[in-house]
Design a protein around this motif. Structure first.
Motif, short mmCIF file in Angstrom:
data_model
loop_
_atom_site.label_atom_id
_atom_site.label_comp_id
_atom_site.label_asym_id
_atom_site.label_seq_id
_atom_site.Cartn_x
_atom_site.Cartn_y
_atom_site.Cartn_z
N HIS A 148 48.59 7.92 -1.54
CA HIS A 148 49.40 8.62 -2.66
C HIS A 148 49.02 9.89 -2.93
CE1 HIS A 148 50.81 4.53 -2.65
NE2 HIS A 148 49.66 3.88 -3.23
N TYR A 150 50.29 12.73 -2.85
CA TYR A 150 51.29 13.33 -3.74
C TYR A 150 50.95 13.39 -5.26
CZ TYR A 150 53.64 8.80 -3.43
OH TYR A 150 53.82 7.34 -3.64
N GLU A 151 50.56 12.17 -6.03
CA GLU A 151 49.98 11.80 -7.02
C GLU A 151 48.64 12.67 -7.46
OE1 GLU A 151 49.93 7.62 -7.41
OE2 GLU A 151 51.95 7.49 -7.50
N HIS A 225 58.29 19.15 -3.49
CA HIS A 225 58.54 17.84 -2.86
C HIS A 225 59.73 17.65 -1.91
CE1 HIS A 225 55.29 15.49 -4.94
NE2 HIS A 225 55.85 16.40 -5.98
N ARG A 239 58.14 4.28 -2.70
CA ARG A 239 57.44 4.77 -3.82
C ARG A 239 57.41 6.22 -4.16
NH1 ARG A 239 51.19 2.76 -5.60
NH2 ARG A 239 50.96 4.24 -7.05
N TYR A 240 57.26 6.87 -2.89
CA TYR A 240 57.35 8.15 -2.87
C TYR A 240 58.94 9.00 -3.43
CZ TYR A 240 56.87 13.32 -1.54
OH TYR A 240 56.72 14.84 -1.59
N HIS A 243 59.02 8.45 -6.95
CA HIS A 243 58.19 9.48 -7.71
C HIS A 243 59.21 10.88 -7.83
CE1 HIS A 243 54.46 11.66 -8.70
NE2 HIS A 243 55.04 12.75 -7.77
N VAL A 244 59.37 11.30 -6.40
CA VAL A 244 60.40 12.54 -6.85
C VAL A 244 61.61 12.31 -7.49
CG1 VAL A 244 61.58 14.27 -5.40
CG2 VAL A 244 59.44 13.13 -4.36
N ASN A 246 61.81 10.85 -10.27
CA ASN A 246 61.61 11.04 -11.74
C ASN A 246 61.51 12.41 -11.93
OD1 ASN A 246 61.28 8.22 -12.37
ND2 ASN A 246 59.10 8.27 -11.97
N GLN A 277 60.35 1.10 -12.25
CA GLN A 277 61.02 1.61 -10.87
C GLN A 277 61.93 0.87 -10.14
OE1 GLN A 277 57.02 2.35 -9.31
NE2 GLN A 277 57.51 4.67 -9.36
#
Length: 307
Positions: A148, A150-151, A225, A239-240, A243-244, A246, A277
Motif C-alpha cells: 500500500h 500509494y497511501e 495515479h 483496493r488501489y 483509493h483512486v 475516491n 468501499q
C-alpha cells in the motif's frame, strides 16, 4: 556509509531549530545536512547560516524561491552521501533513528530504498504511529499494491540510494509531488525494505496542501495515479482502484469535470476493502462511474443543506 539529509527551508523560523537539532544530535559523524533556503523572507536564512557555523556537517544553499520540489532538487544536486533522505523543516526526527537504519543498510547493501515509521499528524487529535514492520519487496508492484505504498508515498520517511535520483527529480511547481516522484524512483529500484526501527514526526499542519487542496490540486493528484493505473496489474487491484476512485469523485465534485478514471468492475468481496468501499463498489458496478460521481455530489449537497 554516508547519509545526506536535505531540508527545504521556507517561513519556518519557529520550527527550524527543533528540526535541525533533532538531526545533528543523532550521534552520527558521517552525516551531511543540506539546508536549502528557498528565498525565505523571515529569519530562516540567518538561522541556516548559524547552524552551518555551529556544525561542520551542515551546509547551506541560498536560492530564490522556487517551491518545495525545486528546493529538494537543489539539495539533491549537492548531496554527496551514499543514501539520501528528506526532512520537512516543520517536522523532526526521533532520537536514535538514523543509526539503526544505516546499520541495516550496511548489512543489506542490496537495499535501494528503506522506509521507516512515522508519527502521523503529531500534535493533533488524530495523531497515530504508522509502522510497516520488517518486510522486503523484490517486486516494486508488490510494494505499491500489497505494501500500500500509494497511501504513504511521502518523500520524508525513506532512505534512498543516491543513484535512484540520477535521472529523477521532483516536478517543479506541482503539488502532491511525492506521489508523482515515487513511481519514477521505484522504476530503478530492485529491492525495497520496510522496518519498524526509527520514527519521523510529521507535524499537523491545518494550512498544508493535504488539508486545503482544491480542484486543481486534486486533479494533479489524480493525474499521477492515472499514470500508474496505465499498467494493467495496477488496474486489477480492487483496493488501489477504490483509493483512486475516491480521488476521482473529489475531483468531479470540486471541478465539475467528467471522470477520467477508466471504468472498471470491482468485486465488492475483494479482500482489504472496508464496508464503505464494498458498498461503493456495489453501486459502481450497478450505475457506472459517471452516475456514481453525480450521486456523490448530490448526497453532499443534501448534507450541506441540512447543516
Amino acid at each position: 556509509m554516508r547519509l545526506s539529509i536535505i531540508i527545504p527551508v521556507y517561513r519556518v523560523e519557529e520550527t527550524l531549530d527543533r528540526c535541525v537539532k533533532s538531526i545533528v544530535e543523532q550521534g552520527i559523524d558521517d552525516l551531511e545536512v543540506v539546508l536549502v533556503d528557498d528565498g525565505s523572507p523571515d529569519r530562516c536564512p540567518q538561522l541556516c547560516d548559524e547552524w552551518a557555523q555551529r556544525d561542520q556537517r551542515v551546509s547551506v544553499i541560498h536560492k530564490s524561491n522556487g517551491g518545495l520540489s525545486d528546493a529538494r532538487n537543489a539539495g539533491i544536486e549537492q548531496a554527496k552521501g551514499d543514501y539520501i533522505t528528506f526532512v520537512d523543516s516543520d517536522d523532526f526526527i526521533a532520537p536514535d533513528t538514523y543509526e539503526p537504519l544505516l546499520r541495516l543498510l550496511s548489512h543489506r547493501s542490496d537495499i535501494d530504498m528503506l522506509e521507516f515509521p512515522f508519527y502521523w499528524h503529531f500534535g493533533a487529535k488524530e495523531q497515530r504511529i504508522v509502522d510497516f514492520g520488517e518486510k522486503y519487496y523484490a517486486d516494486t508492484t508488490d510494494y505499491w499494491l500489497n505494501g500500500h505504498a500509494y497511501e504513504h508515498a511521502y518523500a520524508w520517511n525513506k532512505l534512498y540510494r543516491r543513484e535512484l535520483f540520477l535521472d529523477v527529480r521532483f516536478p517543479k511547481g506541482r503539488v502532491f509531488e511525492d506521489i508523482a516522484t515515487l513511481p519514477l524512483l521505484l522504476a530503478s529500484a530492485k529491492l525495497i525494505a520496510t522496518t519498524h526501527q526509527g520514527l519521523y514526526y510529521y507535524s499537523a499542519n491545518p494550512k498544508g496542501i493535504t488539508a486545503t487542496a482544491k480542484g486543481r490540486e486534486m486533479s494533479l493528484l489524480l493525474d499521477s495515479h492515472l499514470s500508474v493505473l496505465s499498467q494493467p496489474a495496477m488496474l486489477r487491484d480492487a483496493r488501489y482502484y477504490m483509493h483512486v476512485l475516491n480521488i476521482q469523485m473529489d475531483v468531479c465534485e470540486l471541478t465539475g469535470d467528467e471522470p477520467l478514471l477508466p471504468a472498471c468492475s470491482v468485486n465488492p468481496l475483494s479482500g482489504g476493502l472496508s464496508l464503505l468501499q464494498r458498498i461503493k463498489a456495489l453501486v459502481l458496478n450497478i450505475v457506472g462511474i459517471q452516475k456514481l460521481c453525480k450521486l456523490n455530489i448530490f448526497l453532499h449537497q443534501i448534507r450541506s443543506s441540512r447543516s
